[in-house]
Enzyme design. Structure first.
Site, mmCIF file in Angstrom:
data_model
loop_
_atom_site.group_PDB
_atom_site.id
_atom_site.type_symbol
_atom_site.label_atom_id
_atom_site.label_comp_id
_atom_site.label_asym_id
_atom_site.label_seq_id
_atom_site.Cartn_x
_atom_site.Cartn_y
_atom_site.Cartn_z
ATOM 1 N N ASP A 52 18.259 30.052 -7.903
ATOM 2 C CA ASP A 52 17.938 28.722 -8.422
ATOM 3 C C ASP A 52 16.429 28.568 -8.571
ATOM 4 O O ASP A 52 15.933 28.062 -9.588
ATOM 5 C CB ASP A 52 18.511 27.661 -7.476
ATOM 6 C CG ASP A 52 18.196 26.240 -7.933
ATOM 7 O OD1 ASP A 52 18.597 25.885 -9.052
ATOM 8 O OD2 ASP A 52 17.555 25.507 -7.173
ATOM 9 N N GLU A 124 23.533 31.830 -10.680
ATOM 10 C CA GLU A 124 22.245 31.717 -9.993
ATOM 11 C C GLU A 124 22.118 32.788 -8.917
ATOM 12 O O GLU A 124 21.035 33.361 -8.724
ATOM 13 C CB GLU A 124 22.098 30.324 -9.393
ATOM 14 C CG GLU A 124 21.898 29.232 -10.443
ATOM 15 C CD GLU A 124 21.830 27.833 -9.880
ATOM 16 O OE1 GLU A 124 21.422 26.918 -10.616
ATOM 17 O OE2 GLU A 124 22.195 27.646 -8.695
#
Length: 232
Positions: A52, A124
């Site tokens: 992320d 992610e």
């Protein structure tokens, strides 16, 4: 859980992403859903945390170079639009990631392989694994391939999301930055409900819920904005 053919999995990921993993255990971790978590087996949650941040940083740099005349607020809103869950999920689906995620039979039967939260988390995590396995060139190539065209076509500045709006509101008044805290996670794995509390010093706290932690944070920010803008 049946033994996983790591080499076969790595080949499928190479075909989907163009990146050849060297550390197959790291790849396995990136694709392991929490429904298969055991004390001796890691899942993708830690790598998701890393990915992320990597995605946000890389898209930030991309936008900085693409839009030299944009101010910080414009760049922030564009970045938020590019890395929001729906965009990540769309890219995950485009490379067929759902079928490669390792999860329990029950989770898959309940539609886990196409669950938006799962797809977002897994992609992610995969980006985080690329970073750990191959460094900047590994993840930058993948991110640029899938996000650059989207960024180039952003001829407008998207509206502010609630978190960004709240942050700019408190900064403009010299208040302490909002603090977000995950309060609970309930419901079945295929349909979780997250509760997140946002607090601002001397202005109390507000609780928001959503089907992912990020959505719950946005809902909490929206409710906090409503609360503080209604203050006399």
């Amino acid at each position: 859980m049946h033994p996983v053919d790591k080499k076969s999995l790595a080949l499928k990921i190479y075909e989907a992403t163009g990146y050849q993993f060297r550390d197959l255990d790291l790849l396995l971790e990136a694709l392991t859903h929490p429904s298969l978590s055991y004390k001796s087996a890691a899942n993708y949650e830690r790598l998701e945390f890393l990915g992320d941040a990597v995605l946000s940083m890389t898209v930030s740099e991309m936008l900085y170079r693409l839009f030299p005349d944009d101010d910080e607020g414009c760049l922030t809103r564009k970045r938020t639009a590019l890395v929001r869950g729906s965009e990540v999920v769309e890219i995950a689906r485009s490379i067929g990631l759902g079928e490669l995620i390792l999860m329990s039979g029950g989770e898959r039967t309940c539609g886990g392989s196409d669950n938006p939260g799962t797809l977002e988390n897994a992609l992610e995590a995969l980006i985080g694994a690329m970073y750990m396995d191959g460094g900047p060139e590994a993840y930058r190539s993948f991110i640029h391939k899938h996000w650059l065209a989207r960024a180039q076509h952003m001829s407008y500045t998207p509206p502010q999301d609630p978190k960004t709006a709240l942050q700019e509101w408190v900064q403009g008044r010299g208040w302490a930055m909002p603090l977000y805290k995950l309060v609970s996670k309930s419901g079945p794995e295929h349909k979780p409900v997250f509760a997140v509390e946002v607090s601002i010093q001397e202005h109390g706290n507000v609780l928001g819920t959503g089907s992912s932690k990020k959505l719950a944070e946005q809902e909490a920010a929206k409710l906090m904005l409503k609360k503080i803008t209604e203050l006399p």
